[in-house]
Design an enzyme around this catalytic site. Structure first.
Site, PDB file in Angstrom:
ATOM      1  N   HIS B 109       0.838  -1.202   0.000  1.00 11.38           N
ATOM      2  CA  HIS B 109       0.000   0.000   0.000  1.00 11.38           C
ATOM      3  C   HIS B 109       0.875   1.257   0.000  1.00 11.38           C
ATOM      4  CE1 HIS B 109      -2.790   3.022   2.005  1.00 11.38           C
ATOM      5  NE2 HIS B 109      -3.429   2.669   0.915  1.00 11.38           N
ATOM      6  N   HIS B 134      -7.641   7.714  -3.890  1.00 10.11           N
ATOM      7  CA  HIS B 134      -8.329   6.451  -4.143  1.00 10.11           C
ATOM      8  C   HIS B 134      -9.422   6.570  -5.203  1.00 10.11           C
ATOM      9  CE1 HIS B 134      -6.577   5.839  -0.087  1.00 10.11           C
ATOM     10  NE2 HIS B 134      -6.301   4.652  -0.597  1.00 10.11           N
ATOM     11  N   ARG B 208     -15.226  15.153  21.513  1.00  6.51           N
ATOM     12  CA  ARG B 208     -15.288  15.112  22.964  1.00  6.51           C
ATOM     13  C   ARG B 208     -16.665  15.661  23.352  1.00  6.51           C
ATOM     14  NH1 ARG B 208     -16.236  14.132  27.672  1.00  6.51           N
ATOM     15  NH2 ARG B 208     -14.807  14.518  29.390  1.00  6.51           N
ATOM     16  N   CYS B 255      -8.005  18.434  23.623  1.00  9.26           N
ATOM     17  CA  CYS B 255      -8.671  18.133  24.887  1.00  9.26           C
ATOM     18  C   CYS B 255      -7.634  18.189  26.004  1.00  9.26           C
ATOM     19  CB  CYS B 255      -9.291  16.744  24.814  1.00  9.26           C
ATOM     20  SG  CYS B 255     -10.131  16.270  26.326  1.00  9.26           S
ATOM     21  N   TYR B 392     -11.353  20.246  34.750  1.00 10.83           N
ATOM     22  CA  TYR B 392     -10.434  20.953  33.845  1.00 10.83           C
ATOM     23  C   TYR B 392      -9.546  21.954  34.585  1.00 10.83           C
ATOM     24  CZ  TYR B 392     -13.104  18.833  30.061  1.00 10.83           C
ATOM     25  OH  TYR B 392     -13.692  17.934  29.219  1.00 10.83           O
TER      26      TYR B 392
END
Lengths: 536, 536
Positions: B109, B134, B208, B255, B392
């Protein structure tokens, strides 16, 4: 010297020993009555144990005074005093024309033994001048107990070097500074004093000169500001002060080479061997660079990438001035607080710090805060100065002097997060019980220090230090945080004390020095490590 | 299965083997003529060795085709195809209704073996859709050589869950995503694809979600902006687009929990086990938050500390919406490029990424870029949301769930400097010769990545990687840098590959994970380490 040492080793004034036939001054005579009132004040300053020890000392001193006739003192030169700098050689200091052996007082000093040692072999006045607590009568009375002699009357300050040395006109400096280079003058405050105050006294503020200090006549001084379209401003100091509002900012400046000595221990680097003291904090007063640029005709928004270039009045033998630049956006941003400063901690700028006018770029490497500022210009490229283009840049540890290409790295502007331990000092023996660890922490770009972690066991476990100092405006944390941590320690322990800081962007310091090593030894901000032993 | 495996193990189309009496579709018949033109194109894509191997394959394929009668294919269910995901079980994929055994193609490939394996056991289309190379006829022709069967005609996409599951209305997702949590949906692109493109395809952008994806009718949607003095704006999508200029920004979102899995290996933490893929980059289109706030009546300068609070349309079972806030100064700064975005990489926002409108705060933790935005308000305090106040945030490694006090740490806004290796993958056996190491690097606050150091020997020596991607505007480097490094490696070597990035403020990543460990597993930005062996 044997006789002198034996005499100096006594706690009480020695018998008069005429030396070189120069004993002309009348001796001073300490009396018990003269010391009245000292003990209660010291009780407030010292811990209880120290007060008791002091009381015992007073009692014995008084008894001895009664038994001793009025003493006469030997005369010493400054050079002789200067040989007494350690407990082994006894610790002597001078105050006025008097000489004192303070060896036995060192451990009783309320501010810590390490502070007294800074003056060992020299004059107390420059240090007392920094700490107002000493300007009380009882302090001098206490000191008189330790008198051992007088300075020879012919002792006078050394004459300035009148040769054609370009550095001959440099100003006098504080003896407490740790000198890394005399010409040009580069010196840092001793670690013991570094974080004792939030604002560093001007006399102790680290000094990073690249060239001789220019002698500037403030009455004829003019700042040249190149405006757009070929116009230019020429501003006297009086015009600067009257035309623009005064702006004050508390900001820490740090040299890119701070803590270089730790990097040198990994592999040799080129540069001055700064310890942890190439960083200091002051309250700067002056005018905003922004206001001056807008007055010169520049606008706030400017398409493309521009730089504000500064030139100092300090110049090399060929006449090339020191220079540096900062991005235009920072220069005009009201939130960036970039100053043209004429005041430092409420005083006129000292000569070593750029008299009569310097740039102060908060949050940015000290090298851009050009001193003795003579010219400001806006340019599409960075300052052509050596110090902007071919110095003060960071490189990978794999880059050496054969492979370095200064065009591949950006000029240092904002500095990374930093911290160091100022107390205890490396190799110290600290007493068992409660240990206080102290230090500073700072980050570039106005990023506030939000946490300092301290380890006493080489990084296996951590504690959170208490931050002190002023709470900054968010995003404009230009000044360092001081911090301290109390922790119990047991006799016999070997401690590897580490500190690491976290800033408001949650950037942290790297664990070790080797992976950030670079050939110029800049940006040395790995965890600071101090080894000490705990004594009984 | 034994028979199927034996058949699938052959390189050529198998003999027709009717299964379950369902062989209704006419078989396709590969011919040598049909493959004309494929080899020259592939010669450009593949290395010379691969081209030679491909030529040999063609020749044998053509010979076999001549000797074999028109084949008929067995029928398989998707579930049966799904069992073929490794070289041991053979690697099957589907395209349309056809089933292929590509085991022997994997190493040929052009984009790398690892990329083909992402589709193993499933459909090729979602992956081909990401890579335009492709969509050329020869690719499908090449694939047909590997055909081993057809999908049973009764195979159809699985019906959506029609129960009262609050997540039943979530959108379909790309099968290439690595799912960390299905409900709420949290998934990251596979590391193999993560840094293949500067802009992450929308379908692979890390997702998320904290709550179910809201179903929003764009025609009735209104954004509420609380203005000063009780006034408020209510803006339809059409009004947003017509009233404010369109602004586009290329920005990376990350994140706070990216690379949490590495932190969990030190000590358990609470949170989704993100690998290195909770980070992605897109070109966002929308309106400036600044423009909307000024239109609502706010002014640029605002005395004191203010916050701009966002609420999403995603809500928990009790109706409480997701919320977050950013400092007012960032929200109104023209240089901060904060967007209310309705486009992502030139397309309408996908449902998983906040359709029809989301906040994009460049340089800041993803948690503040509130999706499905319904309300904007200015407040003297931060958003009261759980995710702003009690999540957080970063803590010292010494803080545990018994001692944590969320009021003592600032809400994460700007993130620290970060980098990771996307190729090779941990545990891989890489061929001897020239090894290419690839990855990404990024820093918060618009700080440009200025250097990535790579070590192949666990950090003893370093090389400088080549940075690729767009050169950012200084101070507004919102997007990641991709990087790569070529280095010779010898068979039998065990490599510990490390990368570490340096940003424009010369902040660096910490060496190790343990000293930055924190109970929530956020801010995991230690050096990324990948162990591989070099095979012959």
């Amino acid at each position: 010297m044997l006789l002198l040492r034996a005499v100096a080793g006594r706690r009480l004034p020695p018998l008069p020993l005429p030396r070189r036939g120069c004993s002309r001054l009348p001796p001073s005579s300490p009396t018990a009555a003269g010391r009245r009132g000292a003990a209660p004040v010291l009780a407030a300053l010292l811990g209880l144990g120290a007060v008791l020890a002091y009381g015992e000392r007073r009692r014995r001193g008084a008894q001895a005074a009664q038994a001793t006739p009025v003493p006469r003192y030997p005369l010493y030169t400054r050079e002789e005093v200067g040989r007494h700098r350690s407990p082994q050689d006894r610790i002597w200091v001078t105050h006025g024309t008097e000489v004192f052996d303070v060896t036995d007082f060192v451990e009783l000093h309320p501010g810590g033994a390490d502070k007294v040692l800074l003056a060992a072999g020299g004059a107390l006045e420059p240090f007392w001048a920094l700490y107002a607590v000493h300007s009380q009568p009882h302090v001098l009375e206490l000191l008189r107990e330790y008198k051992v002699g007088e300075l020879s009357p012919e002792e006078a300050p050394p004459a300035p070097d009148a040769t054609r040395d370009p550095f001959a006109g440099d100003p006098p400096r504080h003896p407490g500074l740790r000198v890394n280079s005399q010409k040009p003058f580069n010196a840092e405050p001793p670690a013991e004093l570094l974080a004792e105050r939030f604002l560093t006294p001007n006399e102790l503020f680290f000094t990073r000169n690249h060239l001789p200090v220019p002698a500037v006549d403030p009455s004829s001084y003019r700042l040249r500001v190149e405006g757009p379209g070929g116009r230019a401003l020429s501003l006297s100091l009086a015009e600067l002060r009257s035309r623009f509002p005064k702006h004050e900012v508390t900001a820490t400046l740090q040299c890119a080479g701070n803590r270089r000595s730790e990097m040198s221990r990994v592999r040799p680097v080129k540069g001055l061997s700064w310890d942890i003291g190439a960083i200091s904090t002051a309250r700067w007063g002056g005018v905003r660079l922004r206001d001056v640029l807008l007055d010169a005709g520049f606008s706030e928004e400017r398409e493309g990438e521009w730089h504000v270039c500064f030139e100092g009045l300090d110049a090399d033998a060929a006449g090339a001035p020191y220079g540096a630049s900062i991005p235009y956006g920072r220069a005009v941003s009201p939130a960036a607080d970039v100053l043209l400063a004429y005041e430092m901690n409420g005083e006129e700028l000292p000569r070593d710090h750029g008299f009569p006018l310097r740039v102060v770029v908060p949050g940015v490497v000290g090298a851009r805060s050009v001193k003795w500022l003579q010219r400001v210009a806006v340019s599409p490229t960075e300052s052509p100065s050596h110090w902007q283009r071919n110095d003060y840049k960071g490189f990978s540890p794999c880059v050496d002097w054969d492979t370095v290409d200064y065009t591949t790295a950006p000029a240092i502007q904002e500095l990374p997060v930093q911290s160091a331990i100022t107390h205890p000092r490396p190799g110290a023996a600290v007493p068992e019980g409660e240990l206080t660890v102290k230090g500073y922490a700072w980050s570039g770009g106005g990023r506030e220090v939000v946490r300092v972690d301290v380890s006493l066991d080489g990084g296996r476990t951590w504690r959170v230090a208490r931050l002190t100092g002023e709470r900054p405006v968010p995003g404009r944390a230009w000044a360092w945080a001081l911090w301290e941590l109390q922790a119990p320690v047991t006799a016999g322990a070997e401690l590897e004390i580490i500190c690491k800081a976290v800033d408001g962007s949650y950037n942290v310091q790297p664990d070790t020095v080797a992976p950030i090593w670079n050939l110029r030894g800049v940006l040395s901000n790995a965890w600071h490590r101090v080894h000490v032993t705990v004594s009984r």
